[in-house]
Motif scaffolding. Structure first.
Motif, PDB file in Angstrom:
ATOM      1  N   PHE A  88      23.294 -68.824 -60.203  1.00 22.99           N
ATOM      2  CA  PHE A  88      24.310 -69.129 -61.215  1.00 22.99           C
ATOM      3  C   PHE A  88      25.704 -68.886 -60.645  1.00 22.99           C
ATOM      4  O   PHE A  88      26.622 -69.691 -60.849  1.00 22.99           O
ATOM      5  N   TYR A  89      25.868 -67.790 -59.928  1.00 22.20           N
ATOM      6  CA  TYR A  89      27.155 -67.451 -59.312  1.00 22.20           C
ATOM      7  C   TYR A  89      27.626 -68.573 -58.394  1.00 22.20           C
ATOM      8  O   TYR A  89      28.780 -69.019 -58.458  1.00 22.20           O
ATOM      9  N   ASN A  90      26.724 -69.075 -57.556  1.00 20.96           N
ATOM     10  CA  ASN A  90      27.069 -70.181 -56.657  1.00 20.96           C
ATOM     11  C   ASN A  90      27.392 -71.452 -57.421  1.00 20.96           C
ATOM     12  O   ASN A  90      28.336 -72.174 -57.083  1.00 20.96           O
ATOM     13  N   ASN A  91      26.618 -71.751 -58.470  1.00 30.16           N
ATOM     14  CA  ASN A  91      26.860 -72.953 -59.269  1.00 30.16           C
ATOM     15  C   ASN A  91      28.229 -72.916 -59.956  1.00 30.16           C
ATOM     16  O   ASN A  91      28.858 -73.956 -60.141  1.00 30.16           O
ATOM     17  N   CYS A  92      28.669 -71.730 -60.331  1.00 29.38           N
ATOM     18  CA  CYS A  92      29.983 -71.610 -60.971  1.00 29.38           C
ATOM     19  C   CYS A  92      31.075 -72.146 -60.058  1.00 29.38           C
ATOM     20  O   CYS A  92      31.930 -72.933 -60.484  1.00 29.38           O
ATOM     21  N   PHE A  93      31.060 -71.747 -58.803  1.00 26.52           N
ATOM     22  CA  PHE A  93      32.098 -72.175 -57.867  1.00 26.52           C
ATOM     23  C   PHE A  93      32.033 -73.666 -57.591  1.00 26.52           C
ATOM     24  O   PHE A  93      33.057 -74.299 -57.321  1.00 26.52           O
ATOM     25  N   GLN A  94      30.847 -74.246 -57.653  1.00 25.71           N
ATOM     26  CA  GLN A  94      30.708 -75.680 -57.409  1.00 25.71           C
ATOM     27  C   GLN A  94      31.202 -76.514 -58.579  1.00 25.71           C
ATOM     28  O   GLN A  94      31.382 -77.729 -58.450  1.00 25.71           O
ATOM     29  N   ASN A  95      31.448 -75.865 -59.718  1.00 21.37           N
ATOM     30  CA  ASN A  95      31.817 -76.615 -60.920  1.00 21.37           C
ATOM     31  C   ASN A  95      33.139 -76.177 -61.553  1.00 21.37           C
ATOM     32  O   ASN A  95      33.515 -76.693 -62.601  1.00 21.37           O
TER      33      ASN A  95
ATOM     34  N   GLU B 288      22.108 -76.262 -63.441  1.00 19.67           N
ATOM     35  CA  GLU B 288      23.552 -76.416 -63.313  1.00 19.67           C
ATOM     36  C   GLU B 288      24.200 -76.708 -64.657  1.00 19.67           C
ATOM     37  O   GLU B 288      25.417 -76.584 -64.810  1.00 19.67           O
ATOM     38  N   HIS B 289      23.378 -77.063 -65.644  1.00 20.85           N
ATOM     39  CA  HIS B 289      23.914 -77.313 -66.980  1.00 20.85           C
ATOM     40  C   HIS B 289      24.543 -76.052 -67.582  1.00 20.85           C
ATOM     41  O   HIS B 289      25.359 -76.149 -68.503  1.00 20.85           O
ATOM     42  N   ALA B 290      24.164 -74.871 -67.088  1.00 18.24           N
ATOM     43  CA  ALA B 290      24.696 -73.628 -67.656  1.00 18.24           C
ATOM     44  C   ALA B 290      26.214 -73.526 -67.471  1.00 18.24           C
ATOM     45  O   ALA B 290      26.946 -73.362 -68.454  1.00 18.24           O
ATOM     46  N   PRO B 291      26.726 -73.629 -66.249  1.00 18.34           N
ATOM     47  CA  PRO B 291      28.191 -73.636 -66.135  1.00 18.34           C
ATOM     48  C   PRO B 291      28.831 -74.847 -66.789  1.00 18.34           C
ATOM     49  O   PRO B 291      29.945 -74.758 -67.324  1.00 18.34           O
ATOM     50  N   TRP B 292      28.142 -75.997 -66.783  1.00 19.80           N
ATOM     51  CA  TRP B 292      28.690 -77.180 -67.450  1.00 19.80           C
ATOM     52  C   TRP B 292      28.917 -76.898 -68.930  1.00 19.80           C
ATOM     53  O   TRP B 292      29.939 -77.274 -69.500  1.00 19.80           O
TER      54      TRP B 292
END
Length: 203
Positions: A107-114, A84-88
């Motif tokens: 990664f796509y899902n993590n983007c929306f969560q952040n 999750e550090h990638a979108p962060w």
């Protein structure tokens, strides 16, 4: 999480496919759970040489793309591990939208969560945006409500997005924020449970 409605920002072209999350934020920068300070590690091996000096030929080190808010990337962006550090790191660097022809699912899902908006466009549309950015036209507009990307030349591209994800991005809701929208219902349920099953409330 900050709401995402519309941005007008410089676009930086990164014409590489299969950029994985270890290239976005290398493993040595994963020792923290804080979201601030990760910009230093973003694309570290692309941005710096072995002595820690900036590589002048990397797009985000070039003066024309300083303070870019949009990254136009090659196919299959964000593949690899689920960090999750990638979108962060992208957000901490100031990039709030990534445009590509496709993204890795996690990664796509993590983007929306952040609060980072991933936009999928057709290959010719992505190539046009890259060409314009490389040619000196940098500013694009991304309108989430209208689901459009306006290129520097005025061409408008439409993108698709799941309505539930769109709602959460527009309102700045992560998973916790979405749950807290039902806080009153949760309180009612817990009150009823305490009355019906008092033994569950004992210490």
């Amino acid at each position: 999480m900050k709401p995402f409605t519309r941005i007008d920002a410089k676009a930086a072209p990164l014409a590489l496919s299969n950029i994985d999350t270890d290239q976005i934020i290398p493993k040595q920068f994963l020792k923290t759970v804080e979201r601030e300070g990760l910009a230093r590690g973003l694309f570290y091996d692309f941005r710096f040489d072995e002595a820690g000096n900036e590589k002048a030929d990397f797009v985000l080190n070039q003066p024309a793309y300083k303070d870019a808010g949009v990254l136009v990337a090659g196919d299959n962006f964000g593949c690899g591990s689920s960090r999750e550090h990638a979108p962060w790191a992208l957000l901490d660097f100031g990039i709030t939208c990534v445009i590509s022809t496709s993204f890795a699912d996690i990664f796509y899902n993590n983007c929306f969560q952040n609060g980072l908006l991933p936009v999928v466009l057709k290959a010719d549309e992505v190539e046009s945006l890259m060409a314009q950015a490389r040619g000196g036209n940098h500013v694009v507009s991304v309108d989430l409500e209208a689901q459009t990307v306006t290129a520097p030349d005025g061409e408008v591209y439409r993108f698709e997005i799941d309505p539930a994800r769109k709602h959460k991005m527009l309102n700045g809701l992560d998973a916790i924020g979405e749950t807290l929208q039902r806080a009153a219902d949760i309180d009612v349920y817990e009150g009823r449970r305490a009355l019906d099953n008092p033994w569950l409330e004992r210490a």
